[in-house]
Design a protein around this motif. Structure first.
Motif, PDB file in Angstrom:
ATOM      1  N   PHE A 291      -4.303   6.253   2.944  1.00 50.30           N
ATOM      2  CA  PHE A 291      -5.190   5.197   2.483  1.00 50.30           C
ATOM      3  C   PHE A 291      -4.471   3.853   2.558  1.00 50.30           C
ATOM      4  O   PHE A 291      -3.246   3.776   2.624  1.00 50.30           O
ATOM      5  CB  PHE A 291      -5.679   5.481   1.056  1.00 50.30           C
ATOM      6  CG  PHE A 291      -4.569   5.576   0.035  1.00 50.30           C
ATOM      7  CD1 PHE A 291      -3.984   6.798  -0.266  1.00 50.30           C
ATOM      8  CD2 PHE A 291      -4.111   4.451  -0.625  1.00 50.30           C
ATOM      9  CE1 PHE A 291      -2.974   6.896  -1.195  1.00 50.30           C
ATOM     10  CE2 PHE A 291      -3.088   4.528  -1.562  1.00 50.30           C
ATOM     11  CZ  PHE A 291      -2.517   5.764  -1.843  1.00 50.30           C
TER      12      PHE A 291
ATOM     13  N   THR B   7      -2.809   0.711   1.255  1.00 45.15           N
ATOM     14  CA  THR B   7      -2.079   0.448   0.013  1.00 45.15           C
ATOM     15  C   THR B   7      -2.274  -0.996  -0.441  1.00 45.15           C
ATOM     16  O   THR B   7      -2.683  -1.852   0.341  1.00 45.15           O
ATOM     17  CB  THR B   7      -0.582   0.722   0.210  1.00 45.15           C
ATOM     18  OG1 THR B   7      -0.115  -0.066   1.307  1.00 45.15           O
ATOM     19  CG2 THR B   7      -0.335   2.185   0.519  1.00 45.15           C
ATOM     20  N   ASN B   8      -1.947  -1.254  -1.696  1.00 43.50           N
ATOM     21  CA  ASN B   8      -2.213  -2.556  -2.283  1.00 43.50           C
ATOM     22  C   ASN B   8      -1.492  -3.672  -1.544  1.00 43.50           C
ATOM     23  O   ASN B   8      -2.096  -4.687  -1.201  1.00 43.50           O
ATOM     24  CB  ASN B   8      -1.795  -2.573  -3.744  1.00 43.50           C
ATOM     25  CG  ASN B   8      -2.032  -3.918  -4.386  1.00 43.50           C
ATOM     26  OD1 ASN B   8      -3.143  -4.457  -4.347  1.00 43.50           O
ATOM     27  ND2 ASN B   8      -0.990  -4.489  -4.954  1.00 43.50           N
TER      28      ASN B   8
ATOM     29  N   ASN C 135      -3.777  -2.992   8.518  1.00 39.33           N
ATOM     30  CA  ASN C 135      -4.171  -1.955   7.561  1.00 39.33           C
ATOM     31  C   ASN C 135      -4.430  -0.618   8.245  1.00 39.33           C
ATOM     32  O   ASN C 135      -4.082   0.440   7.711  1.00 39.33           O
ATOM     33  CB  ASN C 135      -5.420  -2.386   6.791  1.00 39.33           C
ATOM     34  CG  ASN C 135      -5.136  -3.495   5.798  1.00 39.33           C
ATOM     35  OD1 ASN C 135      -4.012  -3.638   5.313  1.00 39.33           O
ATOM     36  ND2 ASN C 135      -6.140  -4.307   5.510  1.00 39.33           N
TER      37      ASN C 135
ATOM     38  N   SER D 188      -3.727  -5.959   0.875  1.00 41.38           N
ATOM     39  CA  SER D 188      -4.685  -5.386   1.815  1.00 41.38           C
ATOM     40  C   SER D 188      -5.812  -6.362   2.133  1.00 41.38           C
ATOM     41  O   SER D 188      -6.402  -6.301   3.215  1.00 41.38           O
ATOM     42  CB  SER D 188      -5.271  -4.093   1.244  1.00 41.38           C
ATOM     43  OG  SER D 188      -5.923  -4.349   0.014  1.00 41.38           O
TER      44      SER D 188
ATOM     45  N   HIS E  38      -1.104   0.893   9.007  1.00 36.06           N
ATOM     46  CA  HIS E  38      -0.167   0.962   7.878  1.00 36.06           C
ATOM     47  C   HIS E  38       1.163   0.298   8.250  1.00 36.06           C
ATOM     48  O   HIS E  38       2.240   0.881   8.036  1.00 36.06           O
ATOM     49  CB  HIS E  38       0.060   2.413   7.447  1.00 36.06           C
ATOM     50  CG  HIS E  38      -1.195   3.156   7.133  1.00 36.06           C
ATOM     51  ND1 HIS E  38      -1.969   2.880   6.025  1.00 36.06           N
ATOM     52  CD2 HIS E  38      -1.820   4.160   7.800  1.00 36.06           C
ATOM     53  CE1 HIS E  38      -3.024   3.690   6.026  1.00 36.06           C
ATOM     54  NE2 HIS E  38      -2.961   4.473   7.083  1.00 36.06           N
TER      55      HIS E  38
ATOM     56  N   ASN F 264       2.401   1.283  -3.421  1.00 38.66           N
ATOM     57  CA  ASN F 264       1.568   2.428  -3.085  1.00 38.66           C
ATOM     58  C   ASN F 264       0.264   2.531  -3.882  1.00 38.66           C
ATOM     59  O   ASN F 264      -0.499   3.473  -3.673  1.00 38.66           O
ATOM     60  CB  ASN F 264       2.377   3.718  -3.293  1.00 38.66           C
ATOM     61  CG  ASN F 264       3.475   3.864  -2.271  1.00 38.66           C
ATOM     62  OD1 ASN F 264       3.223   3.900  -1.081  1.00 38.66           O
ATOM     63  ND2 ASN F 264       4.718   3.935  -2.729  1.00 38.66           N
ATOM     64  N   ARG F 265       0.042   1.588  -4.750  1.00 37.03           N
ATOM     65  CA  ARG F 265      -1.225   1.624  -5.485  1.00 37.03           C
ATOM     66  C   ARG F 265      -2.384   1.333  -4.535  1.00 37.03           C
ATOM     67  O   ARG F 265      -2.221   0.669  -3.517  1.00 37.03           O
ATOM     68  CB  ARG F 265      -1.201   0.585  -6.617  1.00 37.03           C
ATOM     69  CG  ARG F 265      -0.161   0.868  -7.681  1.00 37.03           C
ATOM     70  CD  ARG F 265      -0.089  -0.243  -8.692  1.00 37.03           C
ATOM     71  NE  ARG F 265       0.425  -1.489  -8.133  1.00 37.03           N
ATOM     72  CZ  ARG F 265       0.615  -2.588  -8.831  1.00 37.03           C
ATOM     73  NH1 ARG F 265       0.321  -2.602 -10.125  1.00 37.03           N
ATOM     74  NH2 ARG F 265       1.086  -3.682  -8.253  1.00 37.03           N
ATOM     75  N   ARG F 266      -3.544   1.820  -4.908  1.00 35.55           N
ATOM     76  CA  ARG F 266      -4.741   1.474  -4.131  1.00 35.55           C
ATOM     77  C   ARG F 266      -5.012  -0.023  -4.340  1.00 35.55           C
ATOM     78  O   ARG F 266      -4.546  -0.628  -5.304  1.00 35.55           O
ATOM     79  CB  ARG F 266      -5.919   2.330  -4.571  1.00 35.55           C
ATOM     80  CG  ARG F 266      -5.727   3.806  -4.175  1.00 35.55           C
ATOM     81  CD  ARG F 266      -6.947   4.638  -4.423  1.00 35.55           C
ATOM     82  NE  ARG F 266      -6.746   6.037  -4.055  1.00 35.55           N
ATOM     83  CZ  ARG F 266      -6.990   6.534  -2.853  1.00 35.55           C
ATOM     84  NH1 ARG F 266      -7.448   5.745  -1.897  1.00 35.55           N
ATOM     85  NH2 ARG F 266      -6.788   7.813  -2.609  1.00 35.55           N
ATOM     86  N   PRO F 267      -5.728  -0.625  -3.418  1.00 34.86           N
ATOM     87  CA  PRO F 267      -5.946  -2.082  -3.484  1.00 34.86           C
ATOM     88  C   PRO F 267      -6.438  -2.553  -4.844  1.00 34.86           C
ATOM     89  O   PRO F 267      -7.370  -1.975  -5.420  1.00 34.86           O
ATOM     90  CB  PRO F 267      -6.980  -2.314  -2.388  1.00 34.86           C
ATOM     91  CG  PRO F 267      -6.674  -1.253  -1.379  1.00 34.86           C
ATOM     92  CD  PRO F 267      -6.302  -0.039  -2.198  1.00 34.86           C
TER      93      PRO F 267
ATOM     94  N   THR G 143       0.967   8.299   4.394  1.00 40.24           N
ATOM     95  CA  THR G 143      -0.095   7.768   3.550  1.00 40.24           C
ATOM     96  C   THR G 143      -1.397   7.798   4.335  1.00 40.24           C
ATOM     97  O   THR G 143      -1.404   7.548   5.542  1.00 40.24           O
ATOM     98  CB  THR G 143       0.203   6.340   3.086  1.00 40.24           C
ATOM     99  OG1 THR G 143      -0.882   5.874   2.276  1.00 40.24           O
ATOM    100  CG2 THR G 143       0.371   5.390   4.263  1.00 40.24           C
TER     101      THR G 143
END
Length: 126
Positions: free
Chosen positions: A29, A31-32, A73, A53, A76, A99-102, A27
């Motif tokens: 970015f 993640t949420n 963060n 996050s 990860h 795995n969703r964005r924040p 990953t």
């Protein structure tokens, strides 16, 4: 595809401590949410602790005050410090990544956006 590498776990006496760590790869970015769930024999999987996050945390009722979840963060990674362990904490512990964005607020859950580790056994016994 996100891959999770868990470490820690093992056998400990009641009242003892253990530390679980989980690092996510694949990953790029933040993640949420990241956290831990557990499943004991004959029981369904349940939330142990998770952190977003932004630092919002949620704990299972049976572990609040004894366990502490934290995440890095930039790396990860997520860590679970377990203190004052009880025999009823015995279970397989699974690292989880949402795995969703924040997302705004403190939205913690599982679904099609989830990645899971392979699980690590924690046994609390005299």
């Amino acid at each position: 595809q996100v891959q999770l590498m868990e470490s820690g776990g093992g056998l400990v006496q009641p009242g003892g401590s253990l530390r679980l760590s989980c690092a996510a790869s694949g990953t790029t970015f933040v993640t949420n949410a990241m956290g831990w769930y557990r499943q004991a024999p004959g029981k369904s999987r349940e939330l142990v602790a998770a952190v977003t996050s932004g630092g919002c945390t949620e704990y299972g009722n049976s572990v609040e005050g004894r366990f502490t979840v934290s995440r890095d963060n930039a790396r990860h990674s997520v860590t679970l410090q377990m203190d004052s362990l009880k025999p009823e904490d015995t279970a397989v512990y699974y690292c989880h990544v949402d795995n969703r964005r924040p997302l705004p607020g403190c939205r913690i859950g599982v679904g099609g956006f989830s990645s899971w580790g392979q699980g690590t056994q924690v046994t609390v016994s005299p």
